[in-house]
Design an enzyme around this catalytic site. Structure first.
Site, PDB file in Angstrom:
ATOM      1  N   HIS A  70       1.013   8.891  -8.729  1.00 26.87           N
ATOM      2  CA  HIS A  70       1.720   9.720  -9.723  1.00 26.87           C
ATOM      3  C   HIS A  70       1.377   9.323 -11.153  1.00 26.87           C
ATOM      4  O   HIS A  70       1.618  10.086 -12.084  1.00 26.87           O
ATOM      5  CB  HIS A  70       3.237   9.677  -9.491  1.00 26.87           C
ATOM      6  CG  HIS A  70       3.917   8.402  -9.893  1.00 26.87           C
ATOM      7  ND1 HIS A  70       4.194   7.398  -9.000  1.00 26.87           N
ATOM      8  CD2 HIS A  70       4.382   7.977 -11.081  1.00 26.87           C
ATOM      9  CE1 HIS A  70       4.807   6.407  -9.624  1.00 26.87           C
ATOM     10  NE2 HIS A  70       4.926   6.736 -10.897  1.00 26.87           N
ATOM     11  N   ASP A 116       1.578   7.513  -2.386  1.00 25.94           N
ATOM     12  CA  ASP A 116       1.616   7.244  -3.824  1.00 25.94           C
ATOM     13  C   ASP A 116       0.672   6.113  -4.223  1.00 25.94           C
ATOM     14  O   ASP A 116       1.000   5.286  -5.065  1.00 25.94           O
ATOM     15  CB  ASP A 116       3.043   6.946  -4.299  1.00 25.94           C
ATOM     16  CG  ASP A 116       3.183   7.130  -5.816  1.00 25.94           C
ATOM     17  OD1 ASP A 116       2.327   7.799  -6.409  1.00 25.94           O
ATOM     18  OD2 ASP A 116       4.151   6.583  -6.397  1.00 25.94           O
ATOM     19  N   GLY A 159       6.808   2.459 -17.001  1.00 24.23           N
ATOM     20  CA  GLY A 159       5.564   1.880 -17.475  1.00 24.23           C
ATOM     21  C   GLY A 159       5.055   0.772 -16.571  1.00 24.23           C
ATOM     22  O   GLY A 159       3.881   0.442 -16.586  1.00 24.23           O
ATOM     23  N   ASN A 160       5.958   0.173 -15.775  1.00 24.68           N
ATOM     24  CA  ASN A 160       5.544  -0.826 -14.786  1.00 24.68           C
ATOM     25  C   ASN A 160       4.846  -0.189 -13.595  1.00 24.68           C
ATOM     26  O   ASN A 160       4.184  -0.872 -12.807  1.00 24.68           O
ATOM     27  CB  ASN A 160       6.754  -1.604 -14.243  1.00 24.68           C
ATOM     28  CG  ASN A 160       7.133  -2.789 -15.106  1.00 24.68           C
ATOM     29  OD1 ASN A 160       8.164  -2.783 -15.748  1.00 24.68           O
ATOM     30  ND2 ASN A 160       6.295  -3.801 -15.121  1.00 24.68           N
ATOM     31  N   SER A 161       5.006   1.101 -13.420  1.00 22.52           N
ATOM     32  CA  SER A 161       4.504   1.780 -12.236  1.00 22.52           C
ATOM     33  C   SER A 161       3.015   1.563 -12.061  1.00 22.52           C
ATOM     34  O   SER A 161       2.218   1.830 -12.956  1.00 22.52           O
ATOM     35  CB  SER A 161       4.798   3.275 -12.360  1.00 22.52           C
ATOM     36  OG  SER A 161       4.780   3.890 -11.111  1.00 22.52           O
ATOM     37  N   LEU A 215       0.498  12.058  16.673  1.00 18.56           N
ATOM     38  CA  LEU A 215       0.974  12.137  18.049  1.00 18.56           C
ATOM     39  C   LEU A 215       1.432  13.539  18.427  1.00 18.56           C
ATOM     40  O   LEU A 215       1.318  13.954  19.572  1.00 18.56           O
ATOM     41  CB  LEU A 215       2.146  11.170  18.273  1.00 18.56           C
ATOM     42  CG  LEU A 215       1.803   9.705  18.557  1.00 18.56           C
ATOM     43  CD1 LEU A 215       3.084   8.915  18.778  1.00 18.56           C
ATOM     44  CD2 LEU A 215       0.893   9.584  19.761  1.00 18.56           C
ATOM     45  N   GLY A 216       2.004  14.272  17.463  1.00 19.48           N
ATOM     46  CA  GLY A 216       2.495  15.611  17.753  1.00 19.48           C
ATOM     47  C   GLY A 216       3.921  15.629  18.247  1.00 19.48           C
ATOM     48  O   GLY A 216       4.263  16.390  19.164  1.00 19.48           O
TER      49      GLY A 216
END
Length: 489
Positions: free
Chosen positions: A132, A162, A234-236, A291-292
């Site tokens: 992101h 992510d 901002g740490n992301s 797997l479904g």
């Protein structure tokens, strides 16, 4: 009372009489701890980057929403992702149908140089960050602690976990080692380094608060490390490191009422990040196992309805046609207890393990069917985008608060159902146990207590037969998804 007070006074006097070197030793230990954190900062900071992103966004402020829904326990602004001062979070559907103007925006985040697979670092420096952070980016600039700046490009992104990898044409920057995150322990010291609010290379310290956090509604695939190390916008994308200076995770999200630190942060574990990142570098995309099946958590109420003890495992609510699961003989109502010899604790952990298993791999499942254990082998398939998963009178079930109607050809066409396969819920009484279980009008009830119902009258009879036990197990279909619901009153 007097005796206890006297004992306390004696203890206090004893403490005061202790030699001064005892407190000196404590201070010396604290100094050593501080030096340990300083050592981590010196070792790790040169590998951490400040990421600035230029892109386009619709004019206006993007609203937030809680992953727990509109009526979430902490209000609409409780959960916020952090992406610089833009705070985009997860957007709601715009309230207006009018097209919005696009404007240039600047976002910011963090990242760190990492060691990819052997042979993949020949001409480039790879940087791990969050998907992101670099989503919809037209231009990405990264800045190191030594003030050198580079233009970066996206190597690959995986929004479902992510995780993103970006690359620069530069050499000489030391990559952080990705630790084995499965060995991280709750209570262990960890250090978060990043660029909160654009404040370059900020260090915060905390402990691992919990491991294996799933079903938070943040990403599609979740296995978070929870920490109380201060994490802010901002740490992301920055690293969460241990005292050896090894990255144990990627700081990703926070729970917050204000948008800032409140003591609950989440990091993607390094083992997951390593697997995803290397696939992005090698192939530009992530291949996941399939797997479904649709699975749901085995609650105590569901376990009681199936006549078992809810110790571990997940319930198979639906098996897709022609899927690997169907070919192997897995059935609706089976309980998966073990995957490749390891206990299955919850829906999120099983989903992650299947997704990270290479297609074509044969795995062993231990299931519980009709109270008996059974071992089966299933060959994992490849997950593709297209797999992301006659009475006309109404009958009212007063005890549970449902009104159902037999499916007519017209109703079946309207609700994408089949005449003779289930009944249609037309009304749910507010405050009833059915409403509290999340059943809504338009739901199709396929089974009652593991028996198929074809008409409203059959449904009513089945409910009456359960009135003495005051327990009911329903198999319902909502859209394309089926799930079991256990009701008790």
């Amino acid at each position: 009372m007097k005796k206890n007070l006297f004992a306390q006074l004696l203890y206090l006097a004893w403490l005061l009489a202790l030699p001064g070197h005892a407190s000196d030793d404590a201070i010396a230990n604290l100094r050593q701890t501080g030096k340990a954190f300083a050592s981590v900062a010196r070792a790790v900071s040169p590998s951490v980057v400040f990421i600035q992103v230029e892109g386009k966004a619709s004019r206006g402020v993007t609203p937030f929403f809680s992953p727990f829904g509109d009526e979430g326990p902490f209000g609409e602004d409780f959960f916020k992702r952090f992406f610089g001062d833009q705070f985009p979070g997860i957007p709601r559907t715009p309230r207006s149908d009018k097209p919005q103007e696009e404007r240039r925006v600047m976002g910011q985040g963090s990242g760190f140089v990492f060691a990819a697979k052997d042979g993949l670092l020949s001409n480039k420096t790879y940087i791990l960050t969050n998907s992101h952070v670099v989503e919809n980016a037209d231009k990405i600039r990264v800045k190191f602690q030594d003030d050198r700046e580079f233009v970066a490009k996206v190597t690959g992104r995986d929004p479902q976990s992510d995780i993103a990898v970006i690359e620069i044409n530069a050499h000489g920057y030391h990559p952080l080692t990705l630790a084995d995150s499965s060995k991280v322990e709750v209570g262990e010291w960890v250090v978060a380094i990043g660029n909160p609010f654009g404040l370059s290379h900020t260090l915060t310290v905390g402990v691992v608060s919990a491991k294996g956090r799933t079903s938070l509604g943040i990403n599609d695939y979740e296995d978070f490390i929870q920490t109380d190390a201060a994490i802010n916008p901002g740490n992301s994308g920055g690293p969460l490191v241990n005292l050896n200076g090894e990255a144990v995770g990627i700081n990703t999200a926070i729970f917050s009422r204000s948008g800032g630190y409140m003591g609950v942060g989440f990091a993607i574990p390094s083992n997951l990040a390593k697997t995803i990142a290397n696939q992005l570098i090698e192939h530009g995309e992530v291949t996941r196992g399939y797997l479904g099946i649709v699975i749901q958590q085995l609650t105590s109420a569901l376990a009681e309805s199936f006549g078992i003890e809810a110790s571990q495992g997940v319930l198979v609510a639906q098996v897709s046609k022609h899927s690997p699961a169907e070919k192997a003989g897995l059935r609706q109502g089976d309980i998966i207890e073990r995957f490749e010899g390891e206990p299955v604790k919850d829906v999120g952990s099983l989903r992650n393990r299947v997704a990270l298993t290479a297609p074509g791999t044969t795995v062993e499942l231990v299931i519980l069917r009709d109270g008996k254990q059974k071992t089966m082998e299933i060959t994992i398939g490849k997950l593709t985008k297209d797999k992301q998963l006659a009475e006309e009178t109404s009958q009212r079930a007063e005890d549970i608060g449902l009104t159902v109607q037999t499916l007519t050809p017209q109703l079946a066409e309207q609700f994408d159902a089949i005449v003779g396969e289930g009944v249609l819920v037309t009304e749910v009484r507010r405050g009833s146990i059915a409403a509290m279980a999340g059943i809504k009008p338009g739901t199709i009830v396929l089974q009652v207590n593991r028996k198929e119902v074809k008409s409203a009258a059959e449904f009513q009879r089945a409910v009456k037969e359960s009135s003495s036990d005051k327990r009911l197990l329903l198999l319902i279909r909502e859209g394309e998804t089926q799930r079991f619901v256990a009701l008790s009153w």
